[in-house]
Design a protein around this motif. Structure first.
Motif, PDB file in Angstrom:
ATOM      1  N   PRO A   1      81.178  35.925  16.470  1.00 64.83           N
ATOM      2  CA  PRO A   1      79.928  36.060  15.200  1.00 64.83           C
ATOM      3  C   PRO A   1      79.907  34.942  14.709  1.00 64.83           C
ATOM      4  O   PRO A   1      81.026  34.583  13.868  1.00 64.83           O
TER       5      PRO A   1
ATOM      6  N   ALA B   1      78.276  33.713  10.408  1.00 63.40           N
ATOM      7  CA  ALA B   1      76.646  33.744   9.673  1.00 63.40           C
ATOM      8  C   ALA B   1      76.559  32.497   9.059  1.00 63.40           C
ATOM      9  O   ALA B   1      76.862  31.591   8.522  1.00 63.40           O
ATOM     10  N   GLY B   2      75.045  32.940   9.335  1.00 63.79           N
ATOM     11  CA  GLY B   2      74.582  31.877   8.598  1.00 63.79           C
ATOM     12  C   GLY B   2      73.805  30.671   9.820  1.00 63.79           C
ATOM     13  O   GLY B   2      73.957  29.224   9.139  1.00 63.79           O
TER      14      GLY B   2
ATOM     15  N   ALA C   1      77.511  26.977   8.767  1.00 60.69           N
ATOM     16  CA  ALA C   1      77.635  28.280   8.477  1.00 60.69           C
ATOM     17  C   ALA C   1      77.371  28.469   6.996  1.00 60.69           C
ATOM     18  O   ALA C   1      77.617  28.068   6.584  1.00 60.69           O
TER      19      ALA C   1
ATOM     20  N   HIS D   1      70.947  36.171  22.772  1.00 64.93           N
ATOM     21  CA  HIS D   1      71.058  36.347  21.309  1.00 64.93           C
ATOM     22  C   HIS D   1      70.015  37.237  20.706  1.00 64.93           C
ATOM     23  O   HIS D   1      69.427  37.875  21.317  1.00 64.93           O
TER      24      HIS D   1
ATOM     25  N   GLN E   1      68.645  36.944  17.691  1.00 66.58           N
ATOM     26  CA  GLN E   1      68.377  35.831  16.737  1.00 66.58           C
ATOM     27  C   GLN E   1      67.873  34.707  17.540  1.00 66.58           C
ATOM     28  O   GLN E   1      68.436  34.735  18.407  1.00 66.58           O
TER      29      GLN E   1
ATOM     30  N   CYS F   1      73.553  28.511  19.951  1.00 65.50           N
ATOM     31  CA  CYS F   1      73.621  28.890  18.372  1.00 65.50           C
ATOM     32  C   CYS F   1      72.444  29.260  18.224  1.00 65.50           C
ATOM     33  O   CYS F   1      71.406  28.559  18.211  1.00 65.50           O
ATOM     34  N   SER F   2      72.579  30.597  17.235  1.00 59.24           N
ATOM     35  CA  SER F   2      71.927  30.966  16.810  1.00 59.24           C
ATOM     36  C   SER F   2      71.942  31.336  14.880  1.00 59.24           C
ATOM     37  O   SER F   2      73.433  30.671  14.249  1.00 59.24           O
ATOM     38  N   ALA F   3      71.201  32.508  14.415  1.00 60.62           N
ATOM     39  CA  ALA F   3      71.953  32.276  12.805  1.00 60.62           C
ATOM     40  C   ALA F   3      72.767  33.221  12.344  1.00 60.62           C
ATOM     41  O   ALA F   3      73.588  33.282  11.779  1.00 60.62           O
ATOM     42  N   SER F   4      73.450  34.764  13.550  1.00 58.70           N
ATOM     43  CA  SER F   4      74.448  35.374  13.618  1.00 58.70           C
ATOM     44  C   SER F   4      75.653  35.133  14.838  1.00 58.70           C
ATOM     45  O   SER F   4      76.472  35.475  14.683  1.00 58.70           O
ATOM     46  N   ARG F   5      75.359  33.827  16.577  1.00 60.96           N
ATOM     47  CA  ARG F   5      75.973  33.903  16.989  1.00 60.96           C
ATOM     48  C   ARG F   5      76.260  32.975  17.801  1.00 60.96           C
ATOM     49  O   ARG F   5      75.260  31.834  17.645  1.00 60.96           O
TER      50      ARG F   5
END
Length: 425
Positions: free
Chosen positions: A57, A59-60, A78, A390, A392, A409-413
């Protein structure tokens, strides 16, 4: 906060001696060994092309990157805490071990590990962000080694392919690339040397050389109204002298000199890195008809001598219904393959050119409709696997050089995968 959801505490190991090669003559040396890997989430064939080995996980998340001197780490942009942005350096030996570096006040849009650092003593990372700041930080100590104020939102950055002291930053103000010399204290300017270049004064931390697309007033005015470069890719000199070669299709080759591929929404250009550190005026890079298209990203694999440009065609009646096209090209300018999405596969994310153990290329891109990363075989022009979804849309994909490990990679993972040796069949 960043925490691992992987059950494996030892995700990444190096088994063969450095420089060892597989029987197929693969470039993966040394090859990572996964100690615990779950079954693939979704596959279109009996044998999976890739298996997920860890999930973290974050963030960003926006950008993921690997580096030659950072073989045991992956970097992901992040938001480390509210109002603090940078990247997380995550260990591939144990994804629970990470270091947070936050030199920016707004989201990061460029993240590149220095390709010239060959040992652990010098592991530098270049970042740029929407706060108008470009920074070089230590991937070991998290110290800021250099910082530059551009006074404009930054969209992409890159190291010079030949000289470790030069870095390039694409900014939103007009269509400009700033050139910085890391040897100069406080980001002192390099003297401009013609070719449509002008002096650009920055803030207290320095400035750069603005490398523009045109040297005339009319050209500069037209350039100012265009979208900024959102991707920069460094290319070393072509040892085969591709500039002098011809090809059967009559396509114009990329120059043999080292330079930058620069992608904006409507253009893909090549700019030669001059001996004085400046960039030449832009020249069309590829014979791809990007008129009426949205260029999404560009990447290039030096060992394969193959590049990948992803773009979306627009139709007057249905602007977004034709999905994305991922075209492979050689340095001589010819298109050597293409795969495409459908209305269910609007690949908006930065795509990637992956390489399996037998040096066969695969295209990897995110599917906006399902939030899944998708792998295409270039040889068969077909989908070989749809990976774990994912929450997002997938925004970036990258492969560890000379390895089977790649990341989505996504915005949260952030997910880590291992590519099978025959994935590109």
């Amino acid at each position: 906060t960043l925490s691992s959801s992987s059950a494996a505490s030892d995700v990444y190991k190096r088994q063969p001696a450095p420089g060892a090669r597989s029987e197929q003559g693969a470039r993966h040396a040394p090859e990572p060994s996964v100690t615990s890997a779950p079954a693939p989430a979704h596959t279109s064939s009996a044998s999976a092309a890739a298996c997920r080995v860890a999930s973290v996980p974050i963030a960003g998340g926006r950008i993921v990157a690997f580096g030659r001197a950072h073989g045991s780490s992956v970097f992901a942009s992040a938001e480390t805490r509210p109002g603090a942005h940078g990247y997380a350096r995550i260990s591939l030996h144990d994804v629970r071990h990470r270091m947070l570096v936050a030199p920016h006040t707004k989201p990061v849009r460029g993240l590149v590990a220095c390709p010239h650092d060959a040992d652990s003593a010098r592991r530098r990372v270049l970042t740029c962000g929407l706060d108008g700041r470009a920074c070089v930080t230590s991937g070991e100590s998290a110290n800021v080694l250099a910082a530059f104020e551009t006074r404009s939102a930054c969209w992409a950055c890159e190291w010079d392919p030949l000289r470790e002291h030069l870095v390039y930053v694409a900014v939103a103000a007009r269509r400009e690339v700033l050139v910085y010399d890391l040897r100069r204290p406080c980001g002192a300017l390099i003297a401009p040397a013609g070719g449509g270049l002008e002096m650009a004064r920055g803030g207290d931390d320095g400035g750069g050389v603005r490398a523009r697309d045109a040297s005339t007033a009319a050209g500069a005015h037209a350039m100012a109204s265009g979208p900024p470069y959102h991707a920069l890719v460094a290319l070393g000199a072509d040892p085969t002298g591709g500039e002098a070669r011809t090809n059967p299709r009559g396509a114009r080759p990329l120059p043999a000199a080292a330079g930058l591929l620069c992608a904006s929404q409507h253009a893909l250009v090549f700019r030669t890195c001059e001996p004085d550190g400046t960039l030449s005026p832009a020249a069309d890079a590829l014979p791809l008809a990007l008129g009426g298209c949205h260029a999404l990203c560009v990447t290039f694999d030096a060992q394969l001598a193959r590049g990948l440009v992803s773009f979306r065609r627009r139709d007057a009646n249905a602007p977004l219904e034709r999905g994305a096209v991922h075209a492979l090209f050689a340095r001589d300018g010819t298109q050597v393959g293409a795969v495409g999405g459908s209305t269910a596969r609007l690949a908006l994310a930065r795509s990637a050119l992956l390489v399996d153990g037998a040096l066969r290329p695969l295209v990897a891109a995110g599917d906006e409709a399902t939030c899944r990363p998708i792998l295409w075989s270039v040889r068969g022009s077909r989908v070989v696997q749809e990976l774990e979804a994912h929450a997002q849309p997938v925004v970036d994909i990258a492969q560890l050089p000379r390895s089977s490990v790649f990341a989505t990679c996504s915005a949260s993972r952030l997910d880590l995968y291992r590519l099978s040796a025959s994935a590109g069949d």
